[in-house]
Design a protein around this motif. Structure first.
Motif, mmCIF file in Angstrom:
data_model
loop_
_atom_site.group_PDB
_atom_site.id
_atom_site.type_symbol
_atom_site.label_atom_id
_atom_site.label_comp_id
_atom_site.label_asym_id
_atom_site.label_seq_id
_atom_site.Cartn_x
_atom_site.Cartn_y
_atom_site.Cartn_z
ATOM 1 N N LYS A 98 -24.445 10.411 -7.455
ATOM 2 C CA LYS A 98 -25.115 9.345 -8.216
ATOM 3 C C LYS A 98 -26.598 9.654 -8.391
ATOM 4 C CE LYS A 98 -22.180 5.362 -7.194
ATOM 5 N NZ LYS A 98 -22.041 4.108 -6.437
ATOM 6 N N GLY A 99 -27.066 9.469 -9.610
ATOM 7 C CA GLY A 99 -28.468 9.725 -9.908
ATOM 8 C C GLY A 99 -28.763 11.164 -10.278
ATOM 9 N N ARG A 100 -27.805 12.065 -10.057
ATOM 10 C CA ARG A 100 -28.022 13.480 -10.374
ATOM 11 C C ARG A 100 -27.082 13.980 -11.475
ATOM 12 N NH1 ARG A 100 -26.943 17.296 -6.964
ATOM 13 N NH2 ARG A 100 -25.319 16.169 -5.800
ATOM 14 N N LEU A 101 -25.902 13.391 -11.564
ATOM 15 C CA LEU A 101 -24.925 13.813 -12.561
ATOM 16 C C LEU A 101 -24.655 12.666 -13.522
ATOM 17 C CD1 LEU A 101 -24.580 16.048 -10.404
ATOM 18 C CD2 LEU A 101 -22.118 15.954 -10.853
ATOM 19 N N THR A 102 -24.460 13.010 -14.778
ATOM 20 C CA THR A 102 -24.182 12.015 -15.802
ATOM 21 C C THR A 102 -22.992 12.461 -16.631
ATOM 22 O OG1 THR A 102 -26.523 11.412 -15.955
ATOM 23 C CG2 THR A 102 -25.094 10.729 -17.767
ATOM 24 N N ILE A 103 -21.995 11.593 -16.736
ATOM 25 C CA ILE A 103 -20.819 11.884 -17.551
ATOM 26 C C ILE A 103 -20.935 11.136 -18.868
ATOM 27 C CG2 ILE A 103 -19.433 10.014 -16.539
ATOM 28 C CD1 ILE A 103 -16.992 11.856 -16.777
ATOM 29 N N SER A 104 -20.530 11.787 -19.937
ATOM 30 C CA SER A 104 -20.565 11.154 -21.259
ATOM 31 C C SER A 104 -19.441 11.741 -22.103
ATOM 32 C CB SER A 104 -21.916 11.387 -21.934
ATOM 33 O OG SER A 104 -22.154 12.768 -22.134
ATOM 34 N N ARG A 105 -19.132 11.090 -23.203
ATOM 35 C CA ARG A 105 -18.049 11.584 -24.053
ATOM 36 C C ARG A 105 -18.446 11.474 -25.518
ATOM 37 N NH1 ARG A 105 -12.929 8.595 -22.428
ATOM 38 N NH2 ARG A 105 -12.015 9.810 -24.128
ATOM 39 N N ASP A 106 -17.906 12.391 -26.304
ATOM 40 C CA ASP A 106 -18.068 12.372 -27.753
ATOM 41 C C ASP A 106 -16.655 12.446 -28.328
ATOM 42 O OD1 ASP A 106 -18.467 12.894 -30.448
ATOM 43 O OD2 ASP A 106 -20.209 14.167 -30.093
ATOM 44 N N ASN A 107 -16.109 11.303 -28.673
ATOM 45 C CA ASN A 107 -14.726 11.267 -29.147
ATOM 46 C C ASN A 107 -14.550 12.021 -30.459
ATOM 47 O OD1 ASN A 107 -13.832 9.828 -26.935
ATOM 48 N ND2 ASN A 107 -14.078 7.843 -27.932
ATOM 49 N N ALA A 108 -15.596 12.063 -31.274
ATOM 50 C CA ALA A 108 -15.504 12.786 -32.548
ATOM 51 C C ALA A 108 -15.321 14.285 -32.313
ATOM 52 C CB ALA A 108 -16.741 12.523 -33.384
ATOM 53 N N LYS A 109 -15.838 14.766 -31.193
ATOM 54 C CA LYS A 109 -15.723 16.192 -30.860
ATOM 55 C C LYS A 109 -14.650 16.448 -29.819
ATOM 56 C CE LYS A 109 -20.530 17.350 -31.928
ATOM 57 N NZ LYS A 109 -21.794 17.936 -31.419
ATOM 58 N N ASN A 110 -13.947 15.394 -29.411
ATOM 59 C CA ASN A 110 -12.915 15.542 -28.362
ATOM 60 C C ASN A 110 -13.484 16.237 -27.124
ATOM 61 O OD1 ASN A 110 -11.109 14.340 -30.056
ATOM 62 N ND2 ASN A 110 -9.592 15.974 -29.975
ATOM 63 N N THR A 111 -14.661 15.850 -26.735
ATOM 64 C CA THR A 111 -15.343 16.532 -25.635
ATOM 65 C C THR A 111 -15.985 15.525 -24.684
ATOM 66 O OG1 THR A 111 -15.792 18.449 -27.037
ATOM 67 C CG2 THR A 111 -17.094 18.242 -25.029
ATOM 68 N N VAL A 112 -15.889 15.831 -23.412
ATOM 69 C CA VAL A 112 -16.589 15.092 -22.369
ATOM 70 C C VAL A 112 -17.564 16.045 -21.693
ATOM 71 C CG1 VAL A 112 -16.329 13.972 -20.130
ATOM 72 C CG2 VAL A 112 -14.783 13.396 -21.991
ATOM 73 N N TYR A 113 -18.738 15.540 -21.385
ATOM 74 C CA TYR A 113 -19.786 16.349 -20.788
ATOM 75 C C TYR A 113 -20.094 15.862 -19.376
ATOM 76 C CZ TYR A 113 -20.459 17.461 -25.705
ATOM 77 O OH TYR A 113 -20.264 17.842 -27.003
#
Length: 124
Positions: A65-80
């Motif tokens: 927590k506080g160091r890693l961030t998860i996000s998603r771009d459904n248009a690109k079918n990708t999670v970061y």
């Protein structure tokens, strides 16, 4: 059926940053929750972070927590997974996984599909 491919791993010094990507196949990607897990040598695979498919609610292990961030771009079918302030103890193979379940996203057994993993090595 969903196929997942991780990328972005590598060698980084402590305190550095990396961004992992999880690219998914399948037209219904937006209906899957995606989780990141990691496995260090000699240890069990552990939960790192997850993002819900319904409202993109995010979940994190206390250790990141506080160091890693998860996000998603459904248009690109990708999670970061944006990783910063990395520590040697973050060294592991990182896996992304997908599920259509709504609960218990921090549990390995919740997920139906897994990628092959990408190695992250943090040097001290």
């Amino acid at each position: 059926q969903v196929q997942l491919v991780e990328s972005g791993g590598g060698l980084v010094q402590a305190g550095g940053s990396l961004r992992l990507s999880c690219a998914a196949s399948g037209r219904t990607f937006s209906r899957y929750a995606i989780g990141w897990f990691r496995q260090a040598p000699g240890k069990e695979r552990e939960f790192v972070a997850a993002i819900h498919w319904i409202d993109s609610t995010t979940y994190y292990a206390d250790s990141v927590k506080g160091r890693l961030t998860i996000s998603r771009d459904n248009a690109k079918n990708t999670v970061y997974l944006q990783m910063s302030s990395l520590k040697p103890e973050d060294t592991a193979v990182y896996y992304c996984a997908a599920t259509q379940k709504r609960l218990f996203l921090n549990r390995r057994g919740t997920y139906d599909y897994w990628g092959q993993g990408t190695q992250v090595t943090v040097s001290s």
